[in-house]
Scaffold this motif. Structure first.
Motif, PDB file in Angstrom:
ATOM      1  N   GLU A 138       0.829  -1.216   0.000  1.00 11.44           N
ATOM      2  CA  GLU A 138       0.000   0.000   0.000  1.00 11.44           C
ATOM      3  C   GLU A 138       0.856   1.256   0.000  1.00 11.44           C
ATOM      4  O   GLU A 138       0.591   2.214  -0.750  1.00 11.44           O
ATOM      5  CB  GLU A 138      -0.916  -0.015   1.224  1.00 11.44           C
ATOM      6  N   ARG A 139       1.900   1.290   0.829  1.00  9.74           N
ATOM      7  CA  ARG A 139       2.769   2.475   0.871  1.00  9.74           C
ATOM      8  C   ARG A 139       3.483   2.683  -0.466  1.00  9.74           C
ATOM      9  O   ARG A 139       3.635   3.816  -0.939  1.00  9.74           O
ATOM     10  CB  ARG A 139       3.792   2.328   1.999  1.00  9.74           C
ATOM     11  N   ILE A 140       3.921   1.599  -1.072  1.00  9.50           N
ATOM     12  CA  ILE A 140       4.616   1.713  -2.370  1.00  9.50           C
ATOM     13  C   ILE A 140       3.671   2.242  -3.449  1.00  9.50           C
ATOM     14  O   ILE A 140       4.039   3.133  -4.235  1.00  9.50           O
ATOM     15  CB  ILE A 140       5.202   0.344  -2.772  1.00  9.50           C
ATOM     16  N   LEU A 141       2.450   1.716  -3.483  1.00 11.27           N
ATOM     17  CA  LEU A 141       1.488   2.166  -4.489  1.00 11.27           C
ATOM     18  C   LEU A 141       1.081   3.614  -4.267  1.00 11.27           C
ATOM     19  O   LEU A 141       0.917   4.385  -5.224  1.00 11.27           O
ATOM     20  CB  LEU A 141       0.262   1.263  -4.480  1.00 11.27           C
ATOM     21  N   GLU A 142       0.900   4.006  -3.016  1.00 10.98           N
ATOM     22  CA  GLU A 142       0.542   5.397  -2.726  1.00 10.98           C
ATOM     23  C   GLU A 142       1.655   6.339  -3.176  1.00 10.98           C
ATOM     24  O   GLU A 142       1.393   7.404  -3.769  1.00 10.98           O
ATOM     25  CB  GLU A 142       0.269   5.562  -1.230  1.00 10.98           C
ATOM     26  N   ALA A 143       2.916   5.974  -2.905  1.00 14.28           N
ATOM     27  CA  ALA A 143       4.037   6.815  -3.330  1.00 14.28           C
ATOM     28  C   ALA A 143       4.109   6.896  -4.858  1.00 14.28           C
ATOM     29  O   ALA A 143       4.409   7.954  -5.441  1.00 14.28           O
ATOM     30  CB  ALA A 143       5.339   6.265  -2.761  1.00 14.28           C
ATOM     31  N   GLU A 144       3.821   5.776  -5.519  1.00  5.71           N
ATOM     32  CA  GLU A 144       3.864   5.761  -6.981  1.00  5.71           C
ATOM     33  C   GLU A 144       2.759   6.637  -7.570  1.00  5.71           C
ATOM     34  O   GLU A 144       2.978   7.353  -8.568  1.00  5.71           O
ATOM     35  CB  GLU A 144       3.719   4.320  -7.479  1.00  5.71           C
ATOM     36  N   LYS A 145       1.578   6.612  -6.978  1.00  6.71           N
ATOM     37  CA  LYS A 145       0.482   7.457  -7.466  1.00  6.71           C
ATOM     38  C   LYS A 145       0.776   8.938  -7.245  1.00  6.71           C
ATOM     39  O   LYS A 145       0.413   9.785  -8.065  1.00  6.71           O
ATOM     40  CB  LYS A 145      -0.816   7.073  -6.764  1.00  6.71           C
ATOM     41  N   LEU A 146       1.432   9.258  -6.121  1.00  7.35           N
ATOM     42  CA  LEU A 146       1.762  10.661  -5.859  1.00  7.35           C
ATOM     43  C   LEU A 146       2.759  11.202  -6.872  1.00  7.35           C
ATOM     44  O   LEU A 146       2.756  12.409  -7.185  1.00  7.35           O
ATOM     45  CB  LEU A 146       2.327  10.810  -4.440  1.00  7.35           C
ATOM     46  N   LYS A 147       3.626  10.341  -7.396  1.00 11.00           N
ATOM     47  CA  LYS A 147       4.611  10.790  -8.377  1.00 11.00           C
ATOM     48  C   LYS A 147       3.935  11.327  -9.639  1.00 11.00           C
ATOM     49  O   LYS A 147       4.512  12.160 -10.353  1.00 11.00           O
ATOM     50  CB  LYS A 147       5.546   9.640  -8.755  1.00 11.00           C
ATOM     51  N   ARG A 148       2.739  10.843  -9.918  1.00 13.49           N
ATOM     52  CA  ARG A 148       2.046  11.271 -11.132  1.00 13.49           C
ATOM     53  C   ARG A 148       1.662  12.738 -11.100  1.00 13.49           C
ATOM     54  O   ARG A 148       1.338  13.321 -12.145  1.00 13.49           O
ATOM     55  CB  ARG A 148       0.797  10.420 -11.343  1.00 13.49           C
ATOM     56  N   TYR A 149       1.671  13.348  -9.937  1.00 13.15           N
ATOM     57  CA  TYR A 149       1.321  14.773  -9.834  1.00 13.15           C
ATOM     58  C   TYR A 149       2.495  15.684 -10.177  1.00 13.15           C
ATOM     59  O   TYR A 149       2.343  16.906 -10.207  1.00 13.15           O
ATOM     60  CB  TYR A 149       0.808  15.081  -8.438  1.00 13.15           C
ATOM     61  N   ASN A 150       3.675  15.098 -10.384  1.00 12.92           N
ATOM     62  CA  ASN A 150       4.861  15.859 -10.809  1.00 12.92           C
ATOM     63  C   ASN A 150       5.163  17.041  -9.893  1.00 12.92           C
ATOM     64  O   ASN A 150       5.399  18.170 -10.348  1.00 12.92           O
ATOM     65  CB  ASN A 150       4.689  16.352 -12.262  1.00 12.92           C
ATOM     66  N   ILE A 151       5.143  16.800  -8.596  1.00 16.79           N
ATOM     67  CA  ILE A 151       5.494  17.832  -7.620  1.00 16.79           C
ATOM     68  C   ILE A 151       6.898  17.551  -7.117  1.00 16.79           C
ATOM     69  O   ILE A 151       7.197  16.456  -6.635  1.00 16.79           O
ATOM     70  CB  ILE A 151       4.508  17.831  -6.434  1.00 16.79           C
ATOM     71  N   ASP A 152       7.784  18.555  -7.252  1.00 19.45           N
ATOM     72  CA  ASP A 152       9.164  18.377  -6.796  1.00 19.45           C
ATOM     73  C   ASP A 152       9.211  18.265  -5.273  1.00 19.45           C
ATOM     74  O   ASP A 152       8.476  18.953  -4.552  1.00 19.45           O
ATOM     75  CB  ASP A 152      10.025  19.575  -7.238  1.00 19.45           C
ATOM     76  N   ASN A 153      10.116  17.394  -4.791  1.00 19.95           N
ATOM     77  CA  ASN A 153      10.329  17.215  -3.338  1.00 19.95           C
ATOM     78  C   ASN A 153       9.020  16.894  -2.617  1.00 19.95           C
ATOM     79  O   ASN A 153       8.754  17.425  -1.522  1.00 19.95           O
ATOM     80  CB  ASN A 153      10.962  18.462  -2.727  1.00 19.95           C
ATOM     81  N   LEU A 154       8.175  16.078  -3.243  1.00 21.47           N
ATOM     82  CA  LEU A 154       6.871  15.784  -2.639  1.00 21.47           C
ATOM     83  C   LEU A 154       7.008  15.108  -1.286  1.00 21.47           C
ATOM     84  O   LEU A 154       6.308  15.456  -0.337  1.00 21.47           O
ATOM     85  CB  LEU A 154       6.059  14.901  -3.591  1.00 21.47           C
ATOM     86  N   GLN A 155       7.931  14.130  -1.168  1.00 18.55           N
ATOM     87  CA  GLN A 155       8.085  13.419   0.099  1.00 18.55           C
ATOM     88  C   GLN A 155       8.554  14.354   1.199  1.00 18.55           C
ATOM     89  O   GLN A 155       8.100  14.269   2.350  1.00 18.55           O
ATOM     90  CB  GLN A 155       9.082  12.252  -0.070  1.00 18.55           C
TER      91      GLN A 155
END
Length: 440
Positions: A129-146
């Motif tokens: 779940e954590r891996i998939l959530e992080a992968e979906k967040l990458k689609r928003y193309n926000i720098d330094n999201l984490q």
């Protein structure tokens, strides 16, 4: 009264001088601490053997990020699912992750070669779940999201103050955690005392009745005096035991704990006891932990708790032991007593169940009335006391409890003086009520 005092001394000395009483009294506080710490210790040391899991990741997103630990070891493989299931039987299992896992999160299957467990399955799904959530967040193309998410994450610490106690300067924060834990412990202590010491009275009466000792004693002592002496004698044993526990815990809290805790922690706890609610913020400690330390080392708080515990242990025991004595006098053995004592034990069990509802809302109408009704008040009220309820509610509960004891003794004595002469037959509840109506 001289006859009653002689019986009290006999019952008291018979039990207090036993080695079992001394050992139980000294070890019970340690046992209570061990029972409270046992779940955490069991979880800490109950780690299973390392489980090797072969991972077939058709999406290519999850397997590289799965993190192995002491319990689970993930091993990616290029085998097909059928080949892995057939050849990798030395592994714990085969984990297959579908190619469209982002769109279909349910496309995850674990083929275990032995029985699985909830903890293993939860560990696997949590990581995915954590891996998939992080992968979906990458689609928003926000720098330094984490980094942004880590900076945004905030923990709020709530300190509660009693506005109905004082509307002046903030004095002392109320810890619901400390009150809840204290309520749980006190409630179980009352539950244990009511059952153990009540049944102790019943068994003592049954033994003396079987040995024909009662027939000899009632030739010189009234049945009522005999019952009261037995009840008060065993009650004094319970009071002495609670008093010893109180002294031990007060001594540990006041003398030992300050030497075990770091000096800065004790200084912050003392500052909180003296009405400085910002002591936790100044020391950088967790407020709940600091409030717990302040409560444990507050001699006045511990003394108040144990005084209330003594009053409700004594009152609750007196109320229930009269009924247990009446049941003991009506039967010839413990097996026959099981049916008759069911109506007595049910209110005690109900009070224990009510304890969980009371902790959820200690000021509800249901909590108030169950803490006044004498059948449930000893356990329910002692659970409410750590929440700093009004003093008049405690006084009302005690007054009703002790007044009910007088009525219960009158009721039980009528059964007792008939039952001690009855042999060879187990009476029904209807017959017990007939004995109450007998006139002498």
């Amino acid at each position: 009264m001289s006859n009653i005092s002689i019986i009290i001394q006999r019952e008291f000395n018979e039990r207090v001088r036993k080695k079992s009483f001394i050992i139980t009294t000294l070890l019970m506080p340690l046992l209570m601490v061990a029972l409270m710490a046992a779940p955490a210790l069991i979880m800490q040391f109950s780690r299973g053997d390392e489980k090797r899991i072969a991972v077939i990741d058709e999406s290519g997103l999850v397997a590289p990020r799965l993190e192995s630990d002491e319990e689970l070891r993930f091993e990616p493989t290029d085998l097909t699912t059928e080949e892995a299931r057939r050849t990798l039987t030395d592994r714990f299992g085969v984990l297959r992750i579908g190619g469209d896992i982002l769109e279909n999160p349910s496309d995850v299957k674990l083929y275990a070669n032995s029985s699985s467990s909830l903890s293993v399955e939860s560990s696997i799904t949590d990581q995915i779940e954590r891996i998939l959530e992080a992968e979906k967040l990458k689609r928003y193309n926000i720098d330094n999201l984490q980094q942004i998410l880590d900076e945004v994450k905030t923990t709020v610490t709530l300190q509660t103050f009693r506005n109905d106690k004082s509307q002046e300067e903030e004095t002392h924060a109320q810890s619901s955690t400390v009150a809840t834990v204290t309520g749980y412990v006190l409630g179980f202590i009352l539950y244990m005392f009511l059952l153990i010491y009540g049944q102790m009275v019943m068994q003592s009466v049954i033994e003396e009745k079987n040995n024909r000792v009662l027939e000899v004693m009632v030739s010189s002592v009234r049945p009522f005096d005999l019952m009261m002496g037995k009840i008060l004698g065993i009650a004094s044993v319970a009071v002495v035991q609670v008093a010893i526990w109180g002294v031990l815990i007060c001594g540990i809290g006041a003398a030992v704990m300050p030497h075990l805790m770091p000096s800065d922690v004790m200084a912050s706890a003392q500052a909180m006891q003296q009405g400085m609610p910002d002591a936790a913020a100044a020391s950088g400690m967790d407020p709940e932990m600091l409030q717990a330390v302040a409560a444990i080392t507050d001699l006045g708080y511990i003394v108040r708790i144990f005084v209330c515990l003594l009053l409700f242990v004594f009152g609750g025991y007196l109320f229930y032991s009269a009924m247990f004595a009446a049941v003991g006098s009506a039967v010839d053995n413990v097996q026959d007593a099981s049916q008759l004592q069911t109506p007595i034990t049910l209110p005690i069990i109900l009070a224990l169940l009510m304890m969980f509802a009371v902790i959820r809302d200690p000021n509800s109408q249901m909590a108030f009335w169950f803490s006044v009704i004498p059948f449930t008040s000893p356990i329910v009220m002692i659970v409410r006391i750590p929440y700093d309820i009004p003093l008049w509610e405690i006084a009302l509960s005690l007054a009703v409890l002790y007044a009910s004891f007088v009525g219960m003794v009158w009721f039980a004595a009528k059964i007792y003086r008939v039952g001690i002469f009855m042999y060879g037959k187990k009476p029904t509840l209807g017959e017990l009520f007939k004995w109450v109506r007998y006139k002498y």
